[in-house]
Design a protein around this motif. Structure first.
Motif, short mmCIF file in Angstrom:
data_model
loop_
_atom_site.label_atom_id
_atom_site.label_comp_id
_atom_site.label_asym_id
_atom_site.label_seq_id
_atom_site.Cartn_x
_atom_site.Cartn_y
_atom_site.Cartn_z
N ILE A 87 1.15 9.58 -5.94
CA ILE A 87 1.71 10.93 -5.76
C ILE A 87 2.54 11.33 -6.96
CG2 ILE A 87 3.32 12.32 -4.41
CD1 ILE A 87 2.40 10.71 -1.94
N THR A 88 3.45 10.44 -7.39
CA THR A 88 4.35 10.79 -8.49
C THR A 88 3.63 10.87 -9.83
OG1 THR A 88 4.96 8.45 -8.73
CG2 THR A 88 6.37 9.82 -7.35
N GLU A 89 2.56 10.09 -9.99
CA GLU A 89 1.82 10.13 -11.25
C GLU A 89 1.09 11.45 -11.44
OE1 GLU A 89 0.74 5.41 -11.99
OE2 GLU A 89 -0.76 6.77 -11.16
N HIS A 90 0.82 12.14 -10.34
CA HIS A 90 -0.01 13.34 -10.44
C HIS A 90 0.76 14.62 -10.13
CE1 HIS A 90 -3.69 11.16 -11.25
NE2 HIS A 90 -3.23 10.26 -10.41
N ILE A 91 2.06 14.58 -10.36
CA ILE A 91 2.86 15.82 -10.35
C ILE A 91 3.80 15.73 -11.55
CG2 ILE A 91 4.54 14.85 -8.72
CD1 ILE A 91 5.01 17.73 -7.73
N ILE B 17 0.83 -1.21 0.00
CA ILE B 17 0.00 0.00 0.00
C ILE B 17 0.87 1.26 0.00
CG2 ILE B 17 -1.99 -1.14 1.02
CD1 ILE B 17 -1.31 0.07 3.69
N LEU B 18 2.05 1.18 0.60
CA LEU B 18 2.98 2.31 0.54
C LEU B 18 3.39 2.57 -0.90
CD1 LEU B 18 4.88 4.42 1.76
CD2 LEU B 18 6.56 2.59 2.09
N PHE C 237 0.71 14.80 4.14
CA PHE C 237 1.07 13.40 4.23
C PHE C 237 -0.13 12.49 3.97
CE2 PHE C 237 4.57 14.88 7.21
CZ PHE C 237 5.52 14.86 6.19
N PRO C 238 0.11 11.35 3.36
CA PRO C 238 -0.98 10.40 3.10
C PRO C 238 -1.62 9.91 4.39
CG PRO C 238 1.01 9.80 1.87
CD PRO C 238 1.40 10.86 2.85
#
Length: 299
Positions: A98-102, A90-91, A166-167
């Motif tokens: 996160i990385t896909e959307h920046i 899940i991490l 933070f998630p």
């Protein structure tokens, strides 16, 4: 008047087939509103390499990834059978989101807040509750106090509170729920566990679920696929439970650490063989047993 015993589609099936449709967002929004504790409006379902439909895809980790009205990302994953390294999984899913959307070159303030919701039908550990929530906190090593980050002062380095960045991880332990359903949260837990929805429910999303997730509303072909899905889950759980028990029994009979290790190893191999005979994909077997795909191919 509708019968009380109407049969409803399991949430794990609905989330893969029905709840991606905008017309059914009400069910999904109700679920998120109850479990996140605030009103949630879904803007769109996001598709990416982390939630592709192919079961053989190594990035097949997320059942639904959505964007809400606050421009935050919400990940929902349902896990029916045990899997090694689940927390790492899940991490990884959150980091991927996160990385896909920046985009490359964008400033870090563009990073999206991510909620990771795991609906677990297996025992992940010891605990008295059926619902757990976690997030990153900074605690003093020597004092034990929690660091209060300054964000309001003029020219503050940090512009958002940690809770805004933070998630957040929510673990729903379905099998641990054994209460009479009174609150909306408990009603949702009851539905997740055994498919029961009260006729007079007012829980967000469950009223829509009663109308849109009826078993007999599916075509005969859809019902057949759904029934096969349930059978596959039951078989995999039975196989894994039997292998675990066989490993323990054999380990005890040996009476030594080597015997226990050998029992566990043989149980894992037996599990992999059974899953392979059932036609389960090698990558799924590898996730469930910890064996490599090469080892599985040689069985």
């Amino acid at each position: 008047m509708e019968e009380l015993q109407d049969k409803y589609i399991r949430f794990d099936w609905a989330i893969k087939r029905l709840l991606r449709q905008k017309a059914n967002f009400g069910v999904l929004e109700g679920f998120l509103t109850v479990f996140l504790g605030e009103k949630v409006t879904i803007i769109e379902i996001l598709e990416s390499e982390s939630n592709q439909q192919s079961i053989d895809d190594k990035f097949n980790r997320v059942d639904i990834k959505a964007r809400n009205s606050k421009d935050e990302i919400i990940i929902i994953e349902i896990q029916n059978t045990r899997e090694l390294y689940y927390l790492e999984r899940i991490l990884y899913g959150v980091a991927k989101a996160i990385t896909e959307h920046i985009s490359l070159g964008e400033r870090y303030y563009k990073v999206k807040k991510v909620y990771s919701i795991s609906i677990l039908y297996f025992d992940i550990g010891k605990g008295d509750d059926y619902l757990y929530h976690g997030q990153n906190h900074f605690v003093g090593v020597h004092t034990g106090d929690r660091l209060q980050v300054n964000v309001k002062e003029k020219d503050a380095i940090v512009q958002r509170m940690p809770a805004e960045v933070f998630p957040e991880y929510i673990l729903i332990r379905v099998n641990e729920f054994d209460k009479v359903a009174v609150t909306p949260l408990e009603e949702w837990m009851k539905y997740l566990k055994d498919g029961t929805i009260r006729p007079d429910t007012t829980a967000p999303g469950l009223g829509e679920a009663r109308e849109k997730l009826k078993y007999y509303s599916m075509t005969s072909k859809e019902r057949m696929a759904y029934d096969e899905h349930l059978s596959a889950i039951m078989i995999q759980n039975d196989v894994l439970d039997s292998a675990k028990l066989e490993g323990k029994i054999e380990g005890r009979a040996e009476g030594r650490a080597e015997g226990k290790a050998e029992g566990r190893a043989e149980g894992i191999i037996k599990t992999a063989q059974n899953l392979k005979q059932l036609g389960v994909a090698s990558k799924v077997i590898a996730q469930a047993t910890g064996l490599s795909e090469d080892e599985i191919m040689r069985l």
